[in-house]
Design a protein around this motif. Structure first.
Motif, mmCIF file in Angstrom:
data_model
loop_
_atom_site.group_PDB
_atom_site.id
_atom_site.type_symbol
_atom_site.label_atom_id
_atom_site.label_comp_id
_atom_site.label_asym_id
_atom_site.label_seq_id
_atom_site.Cartn_x
_atom_site.Cartn_y
_atom_site.Cartn_z
ATOM 1 N N UNK A 121 9.422 -29.920 49.651
ATOM 2 C CA UNK A 121 8.570 -31.097 49.471
ATOM 3 C C UNK A 121 7.102 -30.691 49.369
ATOM 4 N N UNK A 122 6.462 -31.144 48.289
ATOM 5 C CA UNK A 122 5.046 -30.872 48.101
ATOM 6 C C UNK A 122 4.730 -29.497 47.562
ATOM 7 N N UNK A 123 5.776 -28.677 47.364
ATOM 8 C CA UNK A 123 5.542 -27.335 46.825
ATOM 9 C C UNK A 123 5.911 -27.363 45.342
ATOM 10 N N UNK A 124 4.943 -27.143 44.474
ATOM 11 C CA UNK A 124 5.158 -27.274 43.032
ATOM 12 C C UNK A 124 6.223 -26.311 42.523
ATOM 13 N N UNK A 125 6.189 -25.076 42.990
ATOM 14 C CA UNK A 125 7.154 -24.066 42.519
ATOM 15 C C UNK A 125 8.574 -24.476 42.909
ATOM 16 N N UNK A 126 8.779 -24.819 44.182
ATOM 17 C CA UNK A 126 10.131 -25.135 44.659
ATOM 18 C C UNK A 126 10.637 -26.475 44.134
ATOM 19 N N UNK A 127 9.750 -27.429 43.913
ATOM 20 C CA UNK A 127 10.202 -28.712 43.355
ATOM 21 C C UNK A 127 10.757 -28.519 41.957
ATOM 22 N N UNK A 128 10.123 -27.673 41.166
ATOM 23 C CA UNK A 128 10.643 -27.380 39.830
ATOM 24 C C UNK A 128 11.959 -26.607 39.938
ATOM 25 N N UNK A 129 11.996 -25.603 40.812
ATOM 26 C CA UNK A 129 13.204 -24.780 40.972
ATOM 27 C C UNK A 129 14.393 -25.614 41.425
ATOM 28 N N UNK A 130 14.164 -26.609 42.311
ATOM 29 C CA UNK A 130 15.262 -27.417 42.853
ATOM 30 C C UNK A 130 15.950 -28.247 41.775
ATOM 31 N N UNK A 131 15.272 -28.507 40.672
ATOM 32 C CA UNK A 131 15.881 -29.298 39.592
ATOM 33 C C UNK A 131 17.062 -28.573 38.948
ATOM 34 N N UNK A 132 17.137 -27.252 39.100
ATOM 35 C CA UNK A 132 18.148 -26.469 38.381
ATOM 36 C C UNK A 132 19.268 -25.954 39.295
ATOM 37 N N UNK A 133 19.356 -26.539 40.483
ATOM 38 C CA UNK A 133 20.484 -26.199 41.359
ATOM 39 C C UNK A 133 21.796 -26.536 40.644
ATOM 40 N N UNK A 134 22.720 -25.602 40.620
ATOM 41 C CA UNK A 134 24.007 -25.803 39.942
ATOM 42 C C UNK A 134 24.053 -25.227 38.551
ATOM 43 N N UNK A 135 22.907 -24.777 38.017
ATOM 44 C CA UNK A 135 22.901 -24.163 36.681
ATOM 45 C C UNK A 135 23.593 -22.798 36.760
ATOM 46 N N UNK A 136 24.526 -22.515 35.837
ATOM 47 C CA UNK A 136 25.289 -21.266 35.931
ATOM 48 C C UNK A 136 24.449 -20.028 35.618
ATOM 49 N N UNK A 137 24.852 -18.927 36.193
ATOM 50 C CA UNK A 137 24.244 -17.647 35.875
ATOM 51 C C UNK A 137 24.723 -17.227 34.492
ATOM 52 N N UNK A 138 23.776 -16.830 33.643
ATOM 53 C CA UNK A 138 24.086 -16.299 32.314
ATOM 54 C C UNK A 138 23.260 -15.038 32.136
ATOM 55 N N UNK A 139 23.931 -13.940 31.886
ATOM 56 C CA UNK A 139 23.211 -12.680 31.693
ATOM 57 C C UNK A 139 22.251 -12.796 30.506
ATOM 58 N N UNK A 140 20.965 -12.508 30.730
ATOM 59 C CA UNK A 140 19.948 -12.615 29.687
ATOM 60 C C UNK A 140 19.444 -14.025 29.475
ATOM 61 N N UNK A 141 19.967 -15.005 30.264
ATOM 62 C CA UNK A 141 19.584 -16.402 30.078
ATOM 63 C C UNK A 141 18.186 -16.711 30.561
ATOM 64 N N UNK A 142 17.456 -17.509 29.775
ATOM 65 C CA UNK A 142 16.073 -17.878 30.139
ATOM 66 C C UNK A 142 15.818 -19.365 29.983
ATOM 67 N N UNK A 143 16.900 -20.181 29.828
ATOM 68 C CA UNK A 143 16.755 -21.617 29.614
ATOM 69 C C UNK A 143 17.669 -22.366 30.575
ATOM 70 N N UNK A 144 17.458 -23.686 30.702
ATOM 71 C CA UNK A 144 18.322 -24.485 31.590
ATOM 72 C C UNK A 144 19.805 -24.456 31.220
ATOM 73 N N UNK A 146 21.395 -21.789 31.089
ATOM 74 C CA UNK A 146 21.882 -20.680 31.901
ATOM 75 C C UNK A 146 20.773 -19.681 32.123
ATOM 76 N N UNK A 147 20.658 -19.170 33.362
ATOM 77 C CA UNK A 147 19.604 -18.220 33.715
ATOM 78 C C UNK A 147 20.205 -16.967 34.332
ATOM 79 N N UNK A 148 19.512 -15.821 34.100
ATOM 80 C CA UNK A 148 19.725 -14.696 34.989
ATOM 81 C C UNK A 148 18.610 -14.754 36.035
ATOM 82 N N UNK A 149 18.536 -13.787 36.935
ATOM 83 C CA UNK A 149 17.590 -13.911 38.060
ATOM 84 C C UNK A 149 16.125 -13.932 37.605
#
Length: 230
Positions: A121-144, A146-149
């Protein structure tokens, strides 16, 4: 009673035996002779004398009689046929309706892999990151999709106007290493070959590995390095 016929010579004994009834009829006749010159008549035969012995046998035979109203009975044990009960009819399972399945899904909330930290709450970085909970890991992924780390960390910072290198090693080099005690939510956690976002306390959010999805979870790295950007 006399029997007549043209018989030249009669000299015969006749015996009639009826074994079933015990009846014996004996006929004995004395030899008689007739000459060719006779008129052809035979001497008279006394049949009463011949049948006297047979009548005596009949008179002495046992007589079996039965009453006119005699009845015959046969004892037959009573047999009762029993029809076995029909087998129970299996109950048909009612198929759950789609609406019921949807209602059950709504009633049962999904269980998060790790509780969402208060630091979000109130943290800009984590609020954006929390929107993508459940997005699958995709090797080389850079979009919603699928992402890699490193793709996930770089995408979150890009939403805030900060451009990061594409690799985990490049991200480490782009920031400043700080102590864990000085780390704040939204900083980056680096370990060999992996980067995550620090979520405060003992938690982080990251895109872990193939087959997994983005989740908040405990810091698992044995020697995490904390990086601050800017």
């Amino acid at each position: 009673m006399a029997a007549t016929g043209q018989i030249g010579t009669v000299g015969r004994r006749t015996a009639v035996v009826a074994a079933s009834s015990g009846l014996v009829v004996s006929m004995l006749s004395s030899p008689a002779s007739a000459t060719a010159g006779d008129a052809g008549s035979l001497p008279a035969v006394d049949t009463a004398a011949l049948t006297a012995s047979a009548r005596a046998v009949l008179d002495s035979a046992p007589v079996v009689t039965s009453p006119a109203d005699a009845t015959w009975t046969v004892d037959i044990p009573a047999v009762t046929a029993e029809t076995p009960p029909p087998p129970p009819t299996p109950a048909k399972a009612k198929a759950a309706s789609r609406s019921a399945a949807r209602a059950a899904a709504v009633a049962k909330p999904a269980v998060a892999a790790f509780a969402v930290p208060q630091a979000v709450a109130g943290n800009a970085v984590l609020e954006i990151a929390a929107k993508y909970v459940g997005t699958p890991y995709v090797s080389g992924g850079t979009t919603p999709a699928g992402f890699d780390c490193s793709g996930f960390v770089g995408y979150v910072y890009a939403q805030l106007g900060v451009s990061l290198p594409r690799t985990s090693g490049g991200i480490k080099a782009a920031g400043t290493i700080i102590s864990r005690a000085d780390a704040r939510p939204g900083d980056i956690i680096w370990s060999p070959g992996h980067v995550a976002l620090y979520a405060g306390g003992d938690s982080q959010i990251d895109s872990p590995r193939p087959g997994k999805t983005i989740q908040f979870r405990a810091i698992w790295q044995s020697a995490p390095v904390f990086i601050r950007i800017g």
